[in-house]
Design a protein around this motif. Structure first.
Motif, PDB file in Angstrom:
ATOM      1  N   ALA A 167       0.813  -1.222   0.000  1.00 41.42           N
ATOM      2  CA  ALA A 167       0.000   0.000   0.000  1.00 41.42           C
ATOM      3  C   ALA A 167       0.844   1.268   0.000  1.00 41.42           C
ATOM      4  O   ALA A 167       0.341   2.358  -0.295  1.00 41.42           O
ATOM      5  N   TYR A 168       2.125   1.135   0.328  1.00 43.53           N
ATOM      6  CA  TYR A 168       2.947   2.341   0.437  1.00 43.53           C
ATOM      7  C   TYR A 168       3.129   3.025  -0.917  1.00 43.53           C
ATOM      8  O   TYR A 168       3.336   4.228  -0.981  1.00 43.53           O
ATOM      9  N   LEU A 201       0.319   5.313  -0.837  1.00 41.13           N
ATOM     10  CA  LEU A 201       0.261   6.232   0.308  1.00 41.13           C
ATOM     11  C   LEU A 201       1.340   7.305   0.268  1.00 41.13           C
ATOM     12  O   LEU A 201       1.122   8.424   0.725  1.00 41.13           O
ATOM     13  N   ASN A 224       1.697  11.020 -11.135  1.00 38.60           N
ATOM     14  CA  ASN A 224       0.554  10.343 -11.737  1.00 38.60           C
ATOM     15  C   ASN A 224       0.998   9.141 -12.572  1.00 38.60           C
ATOM     16  O   ASN A 224       0.259   8.167 -12.705  1.00 38.60           O
ATOM     17  N   TRP A 270      -2.583   8.956  -2.546  1.00 40.67           N
ATOM     18  CA  TRP A 270      -3.358   9.420  -1.393  1.00 40.67           C
ATOM     19  C   TRP A 270      -3.442  10.939  -1.459  1.00 40.67           C
ATOM     20  O   TRP A 270      -2.454  11.600  -1.736  1.00 40.67           O
ATOM     21  N   ALA A 328      -4.832  14.996   2.913  1.00 44.35           N
ATOM     22  CA  ALA A 328      -5.167  14.020   3.956  1.00 44.35           C
ATOM     23  C   ALA A 328      -3.944  13.294   4.483  1.00 44.35           C
ATOM     24  O   ALA A 328      -4.069  12.278   5.155  1.00 44.35           O
ATOM     25  N   GLY A 376      -2.062  14.087   6.838  1.00 46.05           N
ATOM     26  CA  GLY A 376      -2.012  14.120   8.301  1.00 46.05           C
ATOM     27  C   GLY A 376      -3.058  13.240   8.952  1.00 46.05           C
ATOM     28  O   GLY A 376      -3.107  13.122  10.176  1.00 46.05           O
ATOM     29  N   LEU A 377      -3.920  12.626   8.148  1.00 51.27           N
ATOM     30  CA  LEU A 377      -5.006  11.825   8.718  1.00 51.27           C
ATOM     31  C   LEU A 377      -4.651  10.353   8.833  1.00 51.27           C
ATOM     32  O   LEU A 377      -5.473   9.545   9.229  1.00 51.27           O
ATOM     33  N   LEU A 378      -3.428  10.007   8.504  1.00 49.57           N
ATOM     34  CA  LEU A 378      -3.006   8.610   8.567  1.00 49.57           C
ATOM     35  C   LEU A 378      -2.218   8.370   9.845  1.00 49.57           C
ATOM     36  O   LEU A 378      -1.025   8.642   9.919  1.00 49.57           O
ATOM     37  N   ARG A 422      -1.716   5.451  10.899  1.00 54.67           N
ATOM     38  CA  ARG A 422      -0.950   4.273  10.521  1.00 54.67           C
ATOM     39  C   ARG A 422      -0.518   4.423   9.063  1.00 54.67           C
ATOM     40  O   ARG A 422      -1.312   4.902   8.263  1.00 54.67           O
ATOM     41  N   PRO A 423       0.643   3.930   8.659  1.00 54.31           N
ATOM     42  CA  PRO A 423       1.625   3.247   9.484  1.00 54.31           C
ATOM     43  C   PRO A 423       2.145   4.186  10.578  1.00 54.31           C
ATOM     44  O   PRO A 423       2.194   5.394  10.405  1.00 54.31           O
TER      45      PRO A 423
END
Lengths: 439, 439, 439, 439
Positions: free
Chosen positions: C79-80, C83, C89, C95, C99, C101-103, C105-106
Motif C-alpha cells: 500500500a505504500y 500512500l 501520476n 493518497w 489528507a 495528516g489523517l493517517l 498508521r503506518p
C-alpha cells in the motif's frame, strides 16, 4: 331541483374561474411598480427572481392541471417544464435553484405571454369541466400562487434592500398605529384539538389530521415584540453575549459569511445604525427611521430565541399559538392593505371573547419553537404533489399567523409556514410566551 | 447513630471516589490498544483526537470542581483552560474545534500527567469533603467522562476506518447472534408520563421535567432493522429514488462533498460493495463481511427516514420509544462487552411483560423523528454548566437506547442523545414504527 | 591501469553509498528533537507531516531505483506505493495531499523500519552495481531527500509556530550578527550565460540548458532587507495601502481566509505585535523579539513586491540574481549550522572580487520577479521523473540562493526554487534591485 | 501659418470628438440585438452584465476627464462613482465585482441617460479645449471602451451560451473559409526590438519601453490549430492523460467546480458531443456543428499547453510571437465583420514578405507561454491610472493578436492582452511553436 343544482354548480364553477383570474390578476398587480430589470435578478440563492415566480406559478397550473386534464392543451414551450420546475423530482429534471437569476431568456414578455397562454386554457377548462379533483387542484394552484405572491414581495425586498440606491417599490400607504402596552394573556392547560377540520374548505396536507394535544397552562404576550423593545436587547449587548444564544445560532451569527450581504449580525435584517445612534431600516417604501412602536421584523428564529432568553421568556410552541388563535377572526394587516410593512394597527374584533390578543394575524409571521414535522397520521397529497410539503419536514421551524405580505384569504389559525432557523428575509417577528407557573 | 451516619457517608463518599477512579481507569483501558499516533489525529471536524478527549474530561473536573472547591488546587498548565475547553463560552476563549488535531503539544505523556494530576487532587477533595453539590458535580463529571468514552471510540473508528490500511483496534470478541424475525408490537394510546423521575438518581437536565404526553396507538418493531433488510433497500435503488427522501436529505446525500471521505452516499458509512456483489464493512475488529442478520449501523437519520418510507413505515417519536422502553431492564450489548459492534444478541429479560421488544438498549442508538427540544418547564443546569445540553436544542434529532459503545451504567429509558440528521459516524440504527390504524 | 580504474570506481561508488547513508542519517538527525506527535500532524494542506516526509523520501528510492534495478528487492508494504506517492501520476494513484495528516498508521516505528529496509537494499545495490544511470538516480534521490530536509523543517515550524504553547524545537545556536549598512552594487548590462554547465556535477533539469540572456545594467542591494526596514513599511501603513500592492495580492492579503491561521495579513508570518509596540516572532528556538538587524523572513512574493514598491525599488529577475551570484562561493548560514534561523552573519569570501554582495547564499531564499518557466530548449528528466519539475511551470515564481534550512551541498548559483506568490511558510526574504538608470 | 495651424488643430480635435462619438456609437450598436434582461445578468464572477459595461465606460470618461478638466461638469448621480468603479482603489470604494449582476437599479434607461449625459459634456469639453493631456486621456478612454466592447461580447456569450434555450444573438454573417494546411515557418534567432515605438501613436503602458531581447531560432505554425486537429487530441484521450498537463492544470480541469457551468473539462468551452459522435458548439449565431476547418476557440492556456505537448510542440513566447508579427498588416476577422466567430478567412497581405503566416491578427487571441510582467524599465501611467495595467502583473499569461471580437483599430503587433491560465471564455486559441533545432 336538477336545474337548480346545475345552476349552482355553474355559479360555483364561475366563482372558481373568477377567483382563479382574480388571483392571477393580483400577482400582476403586485408587479406593476417593477422595472424589467427588477424581474431578473436573484440576490441570494433563496430569493428567486420575480420573472421566475411569474413563470413557475403558471408552470404549476400547466403541469398539474392542463397537461393532465385538458387534452386539447398545447404546451407553450417544451423547455419550460425543466426551467420552471421548482423542486418536483417526480416531474423530472430541474434547472438549479441557484441559477434562476442567470436566465435572461425567456424574456419577461415571453413569460407574460406564457401566463396568458395558461390563463386562456385554464378558462377553457374551467368553463367546460367540473370535477372535485379539478376543483381541488385549482384551489391548490390558487393557494400556491398566493404563497408566491408573498415570496415575490420578500424576494424583491431583498433585491432592492441590498441595492445601495435603496429604491422605493411603492410609497408607503398610511395606517400605522402604536402598539399597546405589553402584557401577558393566560391560557389554561388541558387537551386541545389541533389541526384543520376536514370540512372547513381548502387546507394543506400539513395541517392535518386534526388531533388532540396536551398543553400545560401558559401565557402569551398580547402583541409581538416591538422595535423599541428589541433595541433594548441590542443595546444591552444582546448580539455579543454567547449565553443568550443557541450554539448553532452563535456560530452562525458570529461568522463572516460569504457574499456581500452576510456580515456578522448586529441587528435585524435591513437595519443600520447611524452615527447619531438612530436606527434606520429599509422598507418597500424606502429607507426610514425605525419606529419604536411597531413590531420588530426580519429576525431569524435564532434571534427570536435569544431575545426571548434575554427577556426571561421563550417562544410559544405551534400548539400553544394555535390554541390561542383558535376562534379569532382572521383580520389584520395583510398584503391587501398595500402597506407591505408591519403596521401595528389592531383591527378590533368584537366577535370573540379574547380581545386581549392583538395582531395574531398579519403584520409579522411569528416564530414558534416547534420543528416542522408531520402531525400524527399525516398523509401527503397524492402523486407528485406529495412533494409539495412533506419532504421539507426536516430542519425547519413552524411560523404562524401570516404577515403584511400574506393574502388575507390564504391564512387561517391552523396554517403552518416553515423556514430554517437562520432565515430572516421573511416578514418574521417574535411573540413571547412562558409557562404559567413561571410568571 | 451519629457514627453510623458518618460511616455511611464515608462509605458513600468512598464509593463515589471509587466510582470516579473506576471510570477514569476505564477510559485509559479503552486507549490501551492505541498507538501514540492514533491519539493525535482528527479525521473530520466532528471527530476529536483521543488525546483531546483524555485532556478534556480532565479539564472538566479541573474547571468545574477543583478550581472552585479545592483551595489548595494547583493549576497544571494555564493554557489548558483554553486548549481543552470544548464549548463553554462562559468559561472563556476556546481553541477552535476544527483545529484540535493540529496540536502536537502537549504530548500524550503530558496529557497523561495532567490526568494523574487531576486524579490526585480529586482523590484529596473527595476524601475530605462531602456536599450534595460536590456529589452532583462529580456524578456529572463521571457521566461526562462516560459520554466521552463512547465518543472516543466512535471518533477512533472514523480515524481507523478511513485509513486505507484498515487497522484493527481489537480482535473481535465472540458473542454475535441472529436477529429474530421481524414483527410489530402494539401499544395502546393514552396519556403517559415522559421524562425522568427526579428521585431516581443522576439525570441530565434535558430529561426533565417529567411531564405527561398524549400518544395515539402505535406499533413498534420488535427489533432494529437488519443489514439484510437494509441491503434490500439498497438493491431496490433506495439511494437513487428521490421520492423516498426528505428534500434536505436528497440534496445532502447526492452532493459530492469536500474532503476525501464524503462522497455521494450509496450505503451506510464504512460499507463497501465488492465486485462479486458482497458487502463488507469496517469494524473496530477490522474489515469483515456484512452479516445479514445483525442490526444495520452507521446510518444517518436521513437514511433511516428514507428506509422507513420505503418500507411503508416511519420512525418512532422519542415519546413512543420511551413509553415502549419504560420498565424494561437496561440490558444488552454495551461497551463493557468489549465487542464494540452491534451483536444482535438478546439478553433475555424475564422480569417484565414485554418480552417481545428486543435490543431496545445497547447495540445501536435508535433514531427518532423528534427534534431535540426542551421539555415543558425545562431548566438548564445552573451557571456555566447551563451550556452542557440546553444550547444544542436546535437542528438535532433525539436518539434513544444507547449502543455497543455506551457504558451500561450511563444509559436509561429516559436518556436523550442528540445528533444532526446527516450524522452517521455514531453507532446509529433504525427501529420501525407506525400508527396502529396504519397496519 | 584496469585495476586502478576499478579501484577508483569502487571508491567512487563507496563514496556515493557513503553520501547516501550520510544524507539519510542527516534526515534522522533533524528529527531527533521531535516527539512522536510532532511527526503526525499536517497544520495546513501544504505542510506535510514529518512522518510522511520520512516515508516519501524512502518511497522515492524504492520506486525509482530498487523496484527497477534490484531484482531481489522485496516490497516493504504494497500500500505504500499509493500512500507515499507525492504527485507522480505516472506511478499510479495517490493518497490525497490534503489528507496526509489523517493517517495515524503506518506508525512512526513502521516508517522507521521502512527506512531501514530501503537503506539495507540500497546498500546492497550500491555495493554491487555501478552504472551511470544508477549514479544519476542516486544523486537525484539524495538531492530529493535534501529538499525534503528543508521542507520537513519549514512544515514543522508551521506546526509548532501555530501551537499556542509555542514549543521550542531546539535551543538557538549562537552566531547571529548585525547586517551591514544597505547599499547597492552596480552591474553592467550585456549578454550573459544563464543556467548550469552540464559538466559541473548534478543539476536539476530545470537549470538547463545553459543559454544566453540579454540584461540591462542594474543594481542589486548588498544584502537582504532587514526586519527593521520592514517594520518601517508596516508602520508607514504598508499593509493598508492598496496602491503598493498587486491586485491579486491586495485581494489575497485583505481576505479573511478559512482556517484559524489565515487572517488578514499585517506582518510577516509568525510575527505578533505586543501592546508595548514591540514585535515578536516564533522561531524554531522559541518565541523571541524581532531583531531589527536580521534579515526579514517568511514574507510572500506579494509582500516582497509591495515592500519594494514602497521603497521605490523592485525585485530582481532570476537572471539578474544569477548573474550577480555567479562566481561567488557558496557559503553562508545553512542547515548545517543548526541555527535554523537567518543569522545575518557574513562568511567572508576572499576569493572573489565582489565582496560587496553579502548573504547571497543561505539565511533566506530571495524572491525574484521571474515566473518559473522552462529555459529555451528545456527537456524534463526522462520517464516518470519528467514529473519532478516540469509540470509545476505555471503560476509560481523563482526564488534563489537557499536558506538557513537548505543543506549547503544542495545549493548553487543556478539553482531554481519555486513557490506560489502568496506562500510564506518558507524561509523567504527580499533583496532589492532596480535599473541602473533609475538610481 | 497661425491660422492654418489652428485650423488643423480644430480638424484634429474634431476628428478626436468624431472618433469618440463613433466608438460610443459602436458600443450601442453592439447592444442593439439585446433584450433588456440580457443587459442585467452576470453568469459568472468574471462576466459582467452589459449594463455594467455601458455604465463603467461612461464612468471612466466622467471620473478621469470630466470631473478633472471640465469645471462646469455636473455629476449625474453621486452613487455611480462607487457603483461603476471597476478596480481603481485610488478613486475610492467600489461595489463588489461579484455583485455587479445584483443591481437591478439603475435601470438600463438610466444608464443610457448617463451615457448621453457624459457624451454631451464630452462634446462640450472636446469642442472647447485641446491639450496633449486631454488628447491622451480621450485616446485612453476610447481604447478602454474598445476593450469593453470585446468584453461585452464575450460576457454576453457566456450568458447566452449557458442558457439552455441557446438564444441567438445575431444570425451569422457569411465569410467562413477553410484553413490552409498546417506548416511551420522558420525564424532565425538573434537580438530583436520588442515593445512599442513611442512615436507610433497611442499605446498602453504595458507595451513599453521598447527593448532588446535575445531569441533562439524557432518555428511558428502558419496558422492556429483547427477544430479538427483539436478533436484528434480529445479522441486520443487528451483530457484523461495526466502526463500531458501541467500540475495546476490537471488539478483544475479534473475538479468538479462549484456552480452549474464548471464541470470537469472534456472539450473547449461551449462544446458538446452528441450521441452520434458529432461535436457542436454554441456561437453567437446559435448552436451549430463544429467546423473542422476553423480555428479552435475558447480554450484555456492549460488546454493550449496540453495540446501543444501532445503534438510535441510548445506555445510561443510573446517575444517570438511579436517578432513574427512585426511588419505584418493588421488585417483579419475583427469585430467589424459582424461575424463574432473565428472565420479562418485569410486577408491576403501582398505588402510583406512573410505571406506564410496566416491569421496572426483577428479570429482568436493566441496564448503565449509568457507571464504577464513588466518590460525592463516599465513605468505605469501616472496617478490613479497607474492601476490600469500594472497591478495585474501577477499570475496571468500574455495573449497576442486580437480576436473576432476585437475592434481592428484597437490591436497591433505589440499589444499585450492578459488572462489567467484557466480562463476560456475569451475567444482564445492556439498557435504552435518549437525550437528550430527541435524540428
Amino acid at each position: 331541483m336538477r336545474a337548480t343544482q346545475q345552476h349552482t354548480q355553474e355559479s360555483c364553477q364561475k366563482t372558481l374561474l373568477d377567483r382563479y383570474l382574480k388571483v392571477r390578476q393580483q400577482t400582476l398587480a403586485l408587479c406593476a411598480p417593477l422595472e424589467v430589470e427588477d424581474y431578473q435578478i436573484q440576490p441570494m440563492d433563496d430569493a428567486s427572481p420575480p420573472k421566475w415566480h411569474l413563470a413557475h406559478v403558471s408552470w404549476f397550473f400547466e403541469t398539474f392541471i392542463l397537461k393532465r386534464q385538458l387534452p386539447s392543451y398545447k404546451v407553450f414551450h417544451p423547455a419550460y417544464e425543466m426551467l420552471f420546475n421548482s423542486y418536483y423530482n417526480g416531474v423530472g429534471e430541474l434547472w438549479p435553484r441557484t441559477a434562476r437569476g442567470l436566465l435572461s431568456r425567456p424574456t419577461l414578455e415571453e413569460v407574460f405571454a406564457y401566463r396568458r397562454h395558461v390563463d386562456q386554457y385554464m378558462s377553457e377548462l374551467l368553463s367546460t369541466r367540473d370535477t372535485s379533483e379539478l376543483r381541488f387542484m385549482v384551489e391548490l394552484g390558487i393557494n400556491h400562487e398566493q404563497q408566491h405572491q408573498e415570496l415575490l414581495l420578500t424576494d424583491l425586498k431583498y433585491n432592492l434592500g441590498n441595492n445601495p440606491l435603496k429604491p422605493v417599490y411603492l410609497e408607503p400607504v398610511p395606517g400605522f398605529s402604536t402598539l399597546s402596552d405589553l402584557c401577558f394573556v393566560e391560557f389554561d392547560g388541558g387537551e386541545f384539538e389541533i389541526g384543520a377540520d376536514p370540512g372547513a374548505g381548502f387546507i394543506f396536507d400539513n395541517e392535518s389530521p386534526r388531533h388532540r394535544v396536551l398543553l400545560r397552562s401558559f401565557v402569551l404576550a398580547n402583541r409581538p415584540v416591538s422595535n423599541g423593545e428589541y433595541i433594548e436587547f441590542i443595546e444591552d449587548g444582546g448580539y455579543e453575549r454567547a449565553e443568550l444564544w443557541l450554539s448553532d445560532a452563535w456560530n452562525y451569527c458570529r461568522a463572516n459569511r460569504e457574499g456581500q450581504h452576510q456580515k456578522r449580525w448586529t441587528s435585524p435584517l435591513y437595519w443600520s445604525c447611524r452615527d447619531d445612534g438612530s436606527y434606520w431600516q429599509y422598507t418597500l417604501g424606502g429607507e426610514r427611521e425605525v419606529d419604536l412602536n411597531q413590531p420588530v421584523c426580519h429576525v431569524s428564529a435564532y434571534e427570536a430565541d435569544a431575545y426571548a432568553n434575554w427577556r426571561g421568556y421563550r417562544l410559544p410552541t405551534e400548539f400553544e399559538w394555535e390554541r390561542a388563535a383558535s376562534g379569532l377572526l382572521v383580520e389584520g394587516n395583510f398584503i391587501e392593505t398595500g402597506c407591505y410593512h408591519p403596521s401595528g394597527r389592531v383591527i378590533t374584533d368584537t366577535s370573540v371573547k379574547k380581545p386581549d390578543l392583538e395582531l395574531m394575524f398579519g403584520d409579522v409571521w411569528e416564530w414558534t419553537s416547534s420543528g416542522y414535522t408531520a402531525y400524527p397520521g399525516f398523509k401527503t397529497f397524492a402523486g407528485q404533489l406529495g412533494e409539495y410539503n412533506g419532504k421539507f419536514m426536516a430542519n425547519q421551524l413552524v411560523l404562524r399567523g401570516g404577515s403584511c405580505a400574506t393574502p388575507q384569504t390564504h391564512i387561517r389559525a391552523t396554517y403552518r409556514n416553515f423556514f430554517y432557523p437562520p432565515d430572516r428575509w421573511q416578514f418574521s417577528g417574535i411573540r413571547l410566551a412562558t409557562d404559567m407557573d413561571h410568571v
